[in-house]
Motif scaffolding. Structure first.
Motif, PDB file in Angstrom:
ATOM      1  N   LEU A   6     -18.707  -7.796 -20.459  1.00 52.04           N
ATOM      2  CA  LEU A   6     -18.729  -9.170 -20.329  1.00 52.04           C
ATOM      3  C   LEU A   6     -18.742 -10.047 -21.459  1.00 52.04           C
ATOM      4  N   ARG A  48     -18.061 -17.658 -16.425  1.00 47.82           N
ATOM      5  CA  ARG A  48     -19.137 -17.425 -15.597  1.00 47.82           C
ATOM      6  C   ARG A  48     -20.053 -18.430 -15.408  1.00 47.82           C
ATOM      7  N   LEU A  54     -17.382 -15.552 -10.952  1.00 45.84           N
ATOM      8  CA  LEU A  54     -17.352 -14.059 -10.920  1.00 45.84           C
ATOM      9  C   LEU A  54     -16.331 -13.433  -9.865  1.00 45.84           C
ATOM     10  N   VAL A  75     -26.947 -17.315 -15.991  1.00 50.52           N
ATOM     11  CA  VAL A  75     -25.708 -16.811 -15.862  1.00 50.52           C
ATOM     12  C   VAL A  75     -25.560 -15.060 -15.952  1.00 50.52           C
ATOM     13  N   SER A  79     -24.740 -12.223 -12.909  1.00 54.58           N
ATOM     14  CA  SER A  79     -23.932 -11.051 -13.261  1.00 54.58           C
ATOM     15  C   SER A  79     -24.602  -9.880 -12.780  1.00 54.58           C
TER      16      SER A  79
END
Length: 328
Positions: A6, A48, A54, A75, A79
């Motif tokens: 990421l 994000r 996402l 955030v 995820s």
């Protein structure tokens, strides 16, 4: 191994991507698309912080995820929740800044940390953001979560400007204000050594917090600046100066004279952390001369201009201020 990063376009993220590719791993990078992905990776785009940001991660599975996020921990929470059932292991690149200040010398991973929460949004101070990110990952991954608490990070691709500033300053030559003492011990991590250890540890399934940084005194201020002189081939003259006249001139350690912090509480926090756990887990740190030389080679490939993160202040000392101190 199938790795999802990421981030993956700058500094630590890019070092991790390149290391994984060199291992022959299948690497996917997820980012906003503002910077090019490392060659050889698969790219997924998304913001994000945006609604449905996402979406590109809605499908797919990975062996490992590495997350370098440094802002609002909510955030990270989103995820981690999204990937928990489709990823075996999640590494969060955190920071030794999560420890409460003042941080005594030789503090290990059991030290007290700042108060935070995994659902924080908006503008969150760095330490609380990183701690909240840790909590967010552990919330969804439990003992499948690795928290890599890095310290000062330098090396190729640096987008903070600390080592690049010293290299460019010394390359200009002339008398250079060298903040003493010369034997002041430094503790840091080359981004490539951080990447290598992180991938080894994640592949081995390590979990919990690790202070990922060199042993204290891996080099000194003198060792670092001497390496800068050697790498640049400069005729610069290092004028070693005691901390007192530097501080009396109003020069800020760490920002105006990057990396340098005089001995005291802040030096103990930044340059005296306990690393027995990570060394036992296989961390290896290359010599400072290699880090400096490789950073100079990379910097020259960019015409001497390092990238600058927009959320970090520009570092470095005004030449007129430097000259005034040197004149004494």
């Amino acid at each position: 191994m199938k790795l999802l990063i990421l981030g993956g376009t700058e500094f630590v993220g890019r070092a991790i991507a390149e290391d994984a590719l060199a291992r022959g791993w299948e690497v996917t990078v997820f980012h906003r698309g503002k910077k090019p992905s490392p060659p050889g990776t698969t790219t997924l785009h998304g913001d994000r912080t945006a609604p449905d940001g996402l979406a590109a991660l809605a499908d797919g599975s990975w062996d490992l995820v590495v997350d370098t996020w440094s802002a609002a921990p909510a955030v990270v929470r989103e995820s981690a929740r999204l990937l928990a059932s489709r990823t075996a292991h999640y590494t969060y690149i955190s920071s030794r800044s999560v420890y409460t200040y003042p941080t005594p010398a030789q503090l290990d991973e059991t030290g007290a940390v700042v108060d935070s929460a995994p659902g924080l949004t908006g503008e969150v101070p760095y330490a609380e953001a990183k701690r909240g990110g840790e909590l967010a990952v552990v919330e969804s991954f439990g003992d499948r979560a690795l928290l890599a608490r890095a310290g000062l990070i330098i090396g190729p691709y640096e987008n903070i400007g600390r080592l690049p500033w010293w290299l460019n300053r010394i390359a200009r030559g002339g008398p250079v204000l060298a903040p003493g003492p010369r034997d002041l011990p430094l503790q840091y991590i080359d981004a490539r050594d951080l990447a290598a250890w992180t991938l080894d540890a994640a592949e081995a399934g390590l979990s919990g917090a690790y202070n990922v940084i060199s042993a204290p005194g891996h080099t000194t201020m003198g060792g670092l600046l001497d390496a800068c002189v050697a790498a640049t081939g400069s005729s610069a003259e290092l004028r070693w100066t005691d901390p007192e006249p530097i501080l009396e001139a109003g020069i800020e350690p760490w920002t105006q004279l990057p990396i340098w912090i005089p001995q005291g509480e802040l030096h103990e926090m930044i340059h005296q952390g306990n690393v027995s756990k990570v060394l036992a887990a296989g961390l290896r740190c290359r010599p400072v001369e290699e880090t400096v030389a490789d950073t100079w080679t990379w910097l020259r490939s960019r015409g001497g201009e390092a990238p600058q993160r927009p959320d970090r202040p520009t570092v470095g000392l005004d030449p007129e201020v430097e000259a005034k101190v040197l004149e004494g």
